[in-house]
Write an enzyme that holds these catalytic residues in place. Sequence first.
Site, PDB file in Angstrom:
ATOM      1  N   ALA A   1      -5.885   1.167   5.001  1.00 39.89           N
ATOM      2  CA  ALA A   1      -4.840   1.837   4.191  1.00 39.89           C
ATOM      3  C   ALA A   1      -4.829   3.355   4.329  1.00 39.89           C
ATOM      4  O   ALA A   1      -4.066   4.031   3.625  1.00 39.89           O
ATOM      5  CB  ALA A   1      -4.905   1.447   2.719  1.00 39.89           C
ATOM      6  N   ALA A   2      -5.631   3.906   5.239  1.00 36.37           N
ATOM      7  CA  ALA A   2      -5.594   5.369   5.437  1.00 36.37           C
ATOM      8  C   ALA A   2      -4.201   5.807   5.896  1.00 36.37           C
ATOM      9  O   ALA A   2      -3.622   6.770   5.378  1.00 36.37           O
ATOM     10  CB  ALA A   2      -6.635   5.787   6.469  1.00 36.37           C
ATOM     11  N   GLY A   3      -3.632   5.075   6.864  1.00 35.33           N
ATOM     12  CA  GLY A   3      -2.300   5.418   7.374  1.00 35.33           C
ATOM     13  C   GLY A   3      -1.221   5.219   6.310  1.00 35.33           C
ATOM     14  O   GLY A   3      -0.273   5.999   6.228  1.00 35.33           O
ATOM     15  N   ASP A   4      -1.370   4.173   5.492  1.00 37.10           N
ATOM     16  CA  ASP A   4      -0.379   3.913   4.437  1.00 37.10           C
ATOM     17  C   ASP A   4      -0.396   5.038   3.402  1.00 37.10           C
ATOM     18  O   ASP A   4       0.650   5.465   2.916  1.00 37.10           O
ATOM     19  CB  ASP A   4      -0.679   2.571   3.754  1.00 37.10           C
ATOM     20  CG  ASP A   4      -0.652   1.416   4.740  1.00 37.10           C
ATOM     21  OD1 ASP A   4       0.131   1.478   5.713  1.00 37.10           O
ATOM     22  OD2 ASP A   4      -1.427   0.456   4.558  1.00 37.10           O
TER      23      ASP A   4
ATOM     24  N   THR B   1      -8.982   8.010   0.431  1.00 38.46           N
ATOM     25  CA  THR B   1      -8.826   6.557   0.637  1.00 38.46           C
ATOM     26  C   THR B   1      -9.953   5.983   1.495  1.00 38.46           C
ATOM     27  O   THR B   1     -10.518   4.942   1.164  1.00 38.46           O
ATOM     28  CB  THR B   1      -7.451   6.265   1.295  1.00 38.46           C
ATOM     29  OG1 THR B   1      -6.437   6.592   0.358  1.00 38.46           O
ATOM     30  CG2 THR B   1      -7.307   4.815   1.696  1.00 38.46           C
TER      31      THR B   1
ATOM     32  N   GLY C   1      -6.539   9.707  13.689  1.00 35.18           N
ATOM     33  CA  GLY C   1      -7.859   9.397  13.147  1.00 35.18           C
ATOM     34  C   GLY C   1      -8.688  10.650  12.954  1.00 35.18           C
ATOM     35  O   GLY C   1      -8.247  11.624  12.341  1.00 35.18           O
TER      36      GLY C   1
ATOM     37  N   ASN D   1       0.842  -1.215   0.000  1.00 34.19           N
ATOM     38  CA  ASN D   1       0.000   0.000   0.000  1.00 34.19           C
ATOM     39  C   ASN D   1       0.869   1.253   0.000  1.00 34.19           C
ATOM     40  O   ASN D   1       0.588   2.216  -0.726  1.00 34.19           O
ATOM     41  CB  ASN D   1      -0.899   0.041   1.245  1.00 34.19           C
ATOM     42  CG  ASN D   1      -1.891  -1.102   1.301  1.00 34.19           C
ATOM     43  OD1 ASN D   1      -2.204  -1.723   0.292  1.00 34.19           O
ATOM     44  ND2 ASN D   1      -2.399  -1.384   2.499  1.00 34.19           N
TER      45      ASN D   1
HETATM   46  O1  RIB Z   1      -2.576  -0.970   6.583  1.00 36.20           O
HETATM   47  C1  RIB Z   1      -3.563  -1.726   5.954  1.00 36.20           C
HETATM   48  C2  RIB Z   1      -3.077  -3.114   5.667  1.00 36.20           C
HETATM   49  O2  RIB Z   1      -2.858  -3.792   6.885  1.00 36.20           O
HETATM   50  C3  RIB Z   1      -4.052  -3.979   4.900  1.00 36.20           C
HETATM   51  O3  RIB Z   1      -3.948  -3.824   3.515  1.00 36.20           O
HETATM   52  C4  RIB Z   1      -3.746  -5.378   5.407  1.00 36.20           C
HETATM   53  O4  RIB Z   1      -3.080  -6.165   4.453  1.00 36.20           O
HETATM   54  C5  RIB Z   1      -2.887  -5.178   6.649  1.00 36.20           C
HETATM   55  O5  RIB Z   1      -1.613  -5.548   6.434  1.00 36.20           O
END
Ligand code: RIB
Length: 302
Positions: free
Chosen positions: A247-250, A280, A219, A42
Amino acid sequence: MSVLVFGSANIDETYTVSHMVARGETLAATAVTRRSGGKGLNQAIAFARAGAEVCFAGMVGTDGQFLLEELVAAGVDVTRVRVLPDERTGVAVIQNDTAGDNCILLYGGANRRMTPAYVREVLDACRPGDLVVLQNEINLPGEIIEGALERGLRVAVNPSPMDEAVPVDLLERVDYLLVNEVEASQLLGPDMPSGDTWADVAQALGSCFPQTTIALTLGGEGSMLIRDGAVVVRQPALSHEVVDTTAAGDTFTGYLLTALERGDAPETAMRLAATASAITVSRPGAAPSIPLLAECEALPEK
Ligand code: RIB
């Protein structure tokens, strides 16, 4: 800038549920999907969509070919990825409830098969000035951080999910640290201010890691950027529909670091990262929900 994301790639099996299943309960999901995810994958896609030149290193099984195709389609270099014939790709079983919240069960699979020789080979291929980015879903995080620092590479760590494998003693030597409120409290341990405001928590993080640029994500309460031990930006959360927070943090990590590394002002970089994360969370899934830079720029200011 060239970025190496050294991390996990997962097959995300997401179940849409009315609420998180409780101990002993059997719950019917209303939908199930199988999509690409994993914090490493991600983040690599977020960097690429934000405009960075990015290479992903990690391992998958032969069942993970579609993850590599998704990385390539996003413009990520996957030439350093290993495909293991005898191991399955990492899996994340995700419950996504009606509030958009999630809980995640992880099976590491190929993500746990990094070896010291592979770490050396990947880091030896980096060039001076490259930024190495990692999370805590693969084995050998300490070896990767130490190896990157020894080679004079710059390092960004998102110690998520936080556990005893995170080499806390090395974190004060890294360039960037990206943590949410839970990870901040786990990192600070007894130094966590009790009953105080997030500004106090940010201050405590700044004192523990004075050389490191720190992003603290909170958050719905927004985020803070801490530099030279002090809060330099307080970014409110941007209001947007919440469908799935996965995936918000990613997304925040990829967008923030791309913007800071290309020289954007800290306020501009934080706002862009918050905008990208807001988009996202308004979409289902992990990697597929990460927006392109053009979508972030087109979003009206709120
Ligand atoms: O940060 C989100 C991710 O955490 C997801 O895509 C999942 O695979 C977990 O690893």
